[in-house]
Design an enzyme around this catalytic site. Sequence first.
Site, PDB file in Angstrom:
ATOM      1  N   ASP A 154       3.297  10.893 -12.206  1.00 54.43           N
ATOM      2  CA  ASP A 154       4.762  10.908 -12.199  1.00 54.43           C
ATOM      3  C   ASP A 154       5.236  11.334 -13.587  1.00 54.43           C
ATOM      4  O   ASP A 154       5.172  10.552 -14.549  1.00 54.43           O
ATOM      5  CB  ASP A 154       5.315   9.521 -11.861  1.00 54.43           C
ATOM      6  CG  ASP A 154       5.064   9.121 -10.408  1.00 54.43           C
ATOM      7  OD1 ASP A 154       4.036   9.548  -9.841  1.00 54.43           O
ATOM      8  OD2 ASP A 154       5.884   8.368  -9.867  1.00 54.43           O
ATOM      9  N   LYS A 217      11.500  13.205  -7.638  1.00 57.15           N
ATOM     10  CA  LYS A 217      11.772  11.768  -7.734  1.00 57.15           C
ATOM     11  C   LYS A 217      13.063  11.558  -8.512  1.00 57.15           C
ATOM     12  O   LYS A 217      13.316  12.243  -9.506  1.00 57.15           O
ATOM     13  CB  LYS A 217      10.585  11.103  -8.437  1.00 57.15           C
ATOM     14  CG  LYS A 217      10.727   9.612  -8.723  1.00 57.15           C
ATOM     15  CD  LYS A 217       9.453   9.096  -9.377  1.00 57.15           C
ATOM     16  CE  LYS A 217       9.601   7.668  -9.884  1.00 57.15           C
ATOM     17  NZ  LYS A 217       8.375   7.183 -10.560  1.00 57.15           N
ATOM     18  N   LYS A 253      10.901  10.947  -3.571  1.00 54.55           N
ATOM     19  CA  LYS A 253      10.727   9.557  -3.989  1.00 54.55           C
ATOM     20  C   LYS A 253      11.979   9.056  -4.698  1.00 54.55           C
ATOM     21  O   LYS A 253      12.217   9.400  -5.853  1.00 54.55           O
ATOM     22  CB  LYS A 253       9.516   9.408  -4.912  1.00 54.55           C
ATOM     23  CG  LYS A 253       9.293   7.966  -5.394  1.00 54.55           C
ATOM     24  CD  LYS A 253       8.065   7.864  -6.285  1.00 54.55           C
ATOM     25  CE  LYS A 253       7.908   6.467  -6.878  1.00 54.55           C
ATOM     26  NZ  LYS A 253       6.707   6.346  -7.745  1.00 54.55           N
TER      27      LYS A 253
END
Length: 317
Positions: A154, A217, A253
Amino acid sequence: MTNPHTRNSGTALTPAWFEDIAVNTPATETRAARLGARRPLKGAWRAAWLVNAIRCMDLTTLAGDDTPARVTRLCAKARRPLAEPVLEALGLDRLTTAAVCVYPTMVRSAVRALDGSGVPVASVATGFPSGLMPLPLRLEEIRYAVGEGAAEIDIVITRAHVLRADWAALYDEIAAMREACGSAHLKAILATGDLQTLSNVYKASMVAMQAGADFIKTSTGKETVNATLPVSLTMVRALRDYGARTGVRIGFKPAGGMKTAADALAWQILMKEEVGRDWLTPTLFRLGASSMLGAIEMALETHVTGRHAASHRHALA
């Protein structure tokens, strides 16, 4: 790998796909509010959607006082997120979270604790949460986390690139991070609370996907404003547009700010309404909201027992 769908190889930077986009904020907020106002799910249907939220959850600890012992406890929770009686009452033999997300220095402990479970380890990297480190150091952090066993990375972007509309710099940065990930999947954290406008959110989403991000995300969870339904709707529309142009499915996400069982349902309803049921799997949808797990556990225990569950019975780790 945890994501069997085709990897996103990206495209050349193509500003024509996004430069003229202007997101209508009032219309987006109205659409998001209507999603949240849908007739509530009840009974077995609600329980099934809550179980799916657990399947799609990245169980996360990103605290300054993280230790291998804390990570090991969190991994035990990822292996068995519901108490055995509740699991049996729901007719489930096995249930795990989608992944466990930790700092790079905790990856090895998580990999060891999850051995044999099939649950992958995700690691934040690239100077999380601010991203304000020289690019070579951020790339080395990615390579370190992957070397420790992380299957997903991430990353955080440089927000200034978005605010200056320097799309080439943003593209080059993410493309370099994608290369550093190797076989690990890349989730691009846009830190949308710092991007000022929904139009910037759309454009940053499109550049990240063109640069090869497998997931987009919303947030680090450390911004003042984290995941919201209007921001999420904007990002999901962007990945839908990218898919229409390329045929590649990109994951989504939302992270930060989601705490209740109702939140778990709201974001899944958004995905179903905007891109369809196919996205309601861990390969294409993740929830970055560990504190929400306790609320979901309480709701499921109440469903199977008919009695209100106590919050102290559902500690995370």
